[in-house]
Design a protein around this motif. Structure first.
Motif, PDB file in Angstrom:
ATOM      1  N   PHE A 190      36.551  39.669  32.944  1.00  0.00           N
ATOM      2  CA  PHE A 190      37.799  39.462  33.659  1.00  0.00           C
ATOM      3  C   PHE A 190      37.661  39.913  35.114  1.00  0.00           C
ATOM      4  O   PHE A 190      37.075  40.955  35.394  1.00  0.00           O
ATOM      5  N   LYS A 191      38.186  39.103  35.996  1.00  0.00           N
ATOM      6  CA  LYS A 191      38.166  39.440  37.417  1.00  0.00           C
ATOM      7  C   LYS A 191      39.400  40.278  37.732  1.00  0.00           C
ATOM      8  O   LYS A 191      40.486  39.760  38.021  1.00  0.00           O
ATOM      9  N   LEU A 192      39.192  41.609  37.650  1.00  0.00           N
ATOM     10  CA  LEU A 192      40.307  42.528  37.847  1.00  0.00           C
ATOM     11  C   LEU A 192      40.353  43.102  39.254  1.00  0.00           C
ATOM     12  O   LEU A 192      41.204  43.922  39.561  1.00  0.00           O
ATOM     13  N   THR A 193      39.389  42.733  40.074  1.00  0.00           N
ATOM     14  CA  THR A 193      39.362  43.266  41.445  1.00  0.00           C
ATOM     15  C   THR A 193      40.479  42.643  42.269  1.00  0.00           C
ATOM     16  O   THR A 193      40.878  41.499  42.057  1.00  0.00           O
ATOM     17  N   VAL A 194      40.962  43.406  43.204  1.00  0.00           N
ATOM     18  CA  VAL A 194      42.039  42.935  44.074  1.00  0.00           C
ATOM     19  C   VAL A 194      41.453  41.978  45.113  1.00  0.00           C
ATOM     20  O   VAL A 194      40.468  42.322  45.777  1.00  0.00           O
ATOM     21  N   PRO A 195      41.986  40.785  45.241  1.00  0.00           N
ATOM     22  CA  PRO A 195      41.437  39.856  46.236  1.00  0.00           C
ATOM     23  C   PRO A 195      41.710  40.332  47.657  1.00  0.00           C
ATOM     24  O   PRO A 195      42.660  41.071  47.921  1.00  0.00           O
ATOM     25  N   ARG A 196      40.816  39.945  48.530  1.00  0.00           N
ATOM     26  CA  ARG A 196      40.979  40.310  49.935  1.00  0.00           C
ATOM     27  C   ARG A 196      42.161  39.562  50.548  1.00  0.00           C
ATOM     28  O   ARG A 196      42.425  38.414  50.208  1.00  0.00           O
TER      29      ARG A 196
END
Length: 641
Positions: A190-196
């Motif tokens: 899962f892509k849980l990183t905060v987008p720029r």
């Protein structure tokens, strides 16, 4: 190899997702554009062009691929259906554009055994020139199919046969066949990183727009034509009001009781002139001119009707002449007696009209008296209503005092009820806790039932998928190709093939067209004969009209001095005039009483004014009609003749 293999695989996958009954081609291609952003521009162009072509010529490709599964591809999987459609489209529509070398690379990038079997079936010269051409001709024009698709495929036959032989040798030598592996699901994190955050774009420069022209003044001003129309409307209205006022004054002057033949006195003139408003001026009487020689356009029915009328008159006159020749008598005495009786009837009608006019005037006077009596009754009713309103006001005041006392009692009851609110709140909280526990137990049971239903649905779905896969592996039932030149053989009378039926329909259509042209010619000839007949009838009508005009002029000259003087007036007319004078005197006396009793003069209602104006106009129109009947009637009849 891998480059074209991936492109073909992507196109086959998208074709499997297309549903013709739900999706449209344009929306499907637009929805697919975001998925192709990861590919290179040449790959995107190739995939979109190939996919749009397969969707556009879906019917043509379906004919070939369905026949392949029926004849040579009985043991092929139905999962490769869209792959065969793509290869068929490339060979038919893109072979000239791609070139034979690139086409060979695309074919070799796919499973060789499947490609060899499909190309041997599709590019067989016998199949191309027979049933494939016939089936495609049912969808498109035969010349278009032969010129654009069949002929290019026949020109590439030597190279295509070499490619098929090369594929057969590769398969005979035992080279391993390329097998397509089933896709394995690869788990992704899962892509849980905060987008720029996105960078703020540079604002575009505001374009400099040319200065618009100012709005002309004529936009907010009325045109001169409209102003002239308004001025002419006001002028015509003022002239009409002056004429109407003059007519009313003349009517009132005629209605005043005085001796016949005596001129009006100066006091009456002053009384009449007092009623004229200051804004209306006297103008001379308007003169209306009747236009002469107005052209009248007659239709066919009117021309034939008038011709038949003149024909009957001529026949009637000829019969009368024949009877006179045979010795019949003259009707001059009878006609003289008839003329006298008609004049007598005319006098009676005039007297009856005068009686009706005077009766209307009498009813008008009676209506005014009734209206004055109604005014007095309304005054009495108004006084009674005022007394009733005062009684109602006192009753409302008593009710208001009672309501105030009842509100004070209600406030004391509410204050006593607030003392027991805390006990009721505790009971309510206890009941709510019990209800919450029951709801939680019921929700737990419902969750268990829903989980069990989901497991049952998953099991049924797995069984259905296994059944569908088993059905795909089974060979389809063989079909039958249609031969348009073959007779069905049902042993019916007049049985024929489709080709013969088309020929007979074409011959029948030509016969119908010839019959329509013949009928059109007959109609045109009939119209010409009809127009010539109408011209002859118009010439006869003009001659008959001239003769009738001359006869009418002679009759008018004979009867010019025979206009009888009006006879003595009828007793009914005199009696009605006497009653009208009595009612008018009674009305004036009643009006004087009302004027004295009322605190201020009562303005006449618009309805009363309209009634007065209506009766004045009616009496004036009757007098004009009577004068025109005595003086201008014969002249008008002569003009009409």
């Amino acid at each position: 190899m891998t480059y074209y293999g991936k492109c073909i695989e992507a196109v086959v996958e998208r074709l499997g997702q297309f549903r013709p009954e739900k999706d449209s081609t344009q929306q499907f291609l637009e929805a697919m554009n975001p998925d192709l952003q990861t590919l290179s521009p040449p790959q995107q162009v190739f995939i979109l062009e190939l996919l749009s072509g397969c969707l556009e010529y879906r019917k043509l490709l379906k004919v070939v691929v369905d026949a392949f599964y029926v004849r040579d591809g009985r043991f092929c999987l139905w999962a490769d259906y869209h792959l065969f459609e793509v290869i068929c489209y490339l060979a038919t529509f893109q072979l000239e554009e791609l070139g034979f070398q690139l086409f060979c690379k695309i074919i070799k990038s796919q499973p060789l055994d499947k490609m060899c079997k499909f190309l041997k079936f599709f590019l067989n010269p016998l199949y191309l020139c027979t049933w494939i051409k016939d089936e495609w001709s049912l969808i498109y024009e035969t010349t278009h199919v032969q010129t654009n698709w069949i002929s290019p495929l026949m020109r590439w036959q030597p190279e295509v046969q070499e490619l098929i032989a090369e594929l057969e040798t590769i398969l005979a030598n035992g080279q391993p066949v390329v097998k397509t592996k089933a896709k394995v699901t690869e788990p992704k994190e899962f892509k849980l990183t905060v987008p720029r955050p996105r960078a703020i774009p540079v604002p575009e420069p505001v374009p400099v727009v040319a200065k618009p022209k100012p709005i002309p003044r004529s936009t907010y001003q009325l045109p001169k034509e409209q102003e002239l129309l308004e001025m002419s409307k006001r002028y015509n209205r003022r002239k009409a009001e002056e004429l109407l006022l003059k007519a009313n004054v003349e009517e009132l002057r005629c209605a005043m009781p005085r001796a016949r033949g005596t001129p009006p006195t100066q006091s009456s003139e002053k009384k009449l002139h007092i009623q004229v408003p200051a804004r209306i001026r006297r103008t001379p009487t308007l003169t209306f001119y009747r236009p002469d020689n107005i052209p009248v356009k007659l239709n066919t029915a009117a021309i034939l009707r008038e011709g038949a009328l003149y024909q009957r008159q001529v026949e009637r006159e000829l019969e009368r002449v024949d009877k006179l020749v045979d010795g019949a008598g003259d009707f001059s005495e009878f006609l003289e007696w008839q003329r006298k009786m008609q004049m007598k009837d005319q006098e009676e009608r005039r007297a009856a009209e005068e009686c009706r006019r005077l009766q209307g005037k009498l009813s008008h006077e009676e209506a005014i008296l009734a209206r004055q009596n109604l005014v007095q009754e309304n005054k009495q009713k108004a006084e009674q209503k005022k007394e009733e309103a005062e009684a109602l006001r006192q009753l409302c005041e008593q009710r208001r005092l009672q309501e105030q006392r009842s509100m004070k009692q209600l406030v004391t009851q509410v204050a006593e009820a607030q003392k027991n609110v805390r006990v009721a709140q505790m009971r309510l909280a206890k009941g709510r806790r019990q209800i919450a526990q029951e709801v939680m137990e019921k929700s737990r049971e419902l969750l268990q039932q829903s989980a069990q239903e989901v497991r049952e649905q998953q099991r049924q779905r797995c069984e259905l998928i296994s059944q569908l896969r088993a059905m795909e592996t089974q060979p389809p039932h063989p079909g039958k190709l249609v031969d348009l030149t073959q007779i069905p053989g049902h042993r019916l009378e007049g049985e024929m093939s489709i080709v013969e039926l088309r020929e007979r329909l074409a011959l029948l259509r030509e016969a119908q067209q010839r019959a329509q042209e013949e009928k059109r010619d007959q109609i045109i000839q009939g119209k010409r004969a009809r127009s010539q007949e109408l011209q002859d009838t118009m010439e006869r009508l003009s001659m008959c009209r001239a003769a009738m005009g001359r006869a009418a002029a002679l009759r008018w000259e004979e009867k010019k001095g025979q206009v009888a003087d009006p006879g003595p007036q009828d007793e009914r007319v005199l009696e009605l005039r006497r009653r009208i004078a009595e009612k008018a005197a009674q009305r004036r006396g009643q009006a004087a009483v009302l004027r004295v009793s009322a605190p201020r003069p009562v303005r006449p209602k618009p309805r009363a004014q309209l009634e007065v104006q209506h009766w004045l106009e009616l009496e004036q129109s009757r007098e004009r009609k009577l004068q025109s009947g005595q003086q201008g009637g014969p002249a008008r009849r002569l003009e009409a003749a």
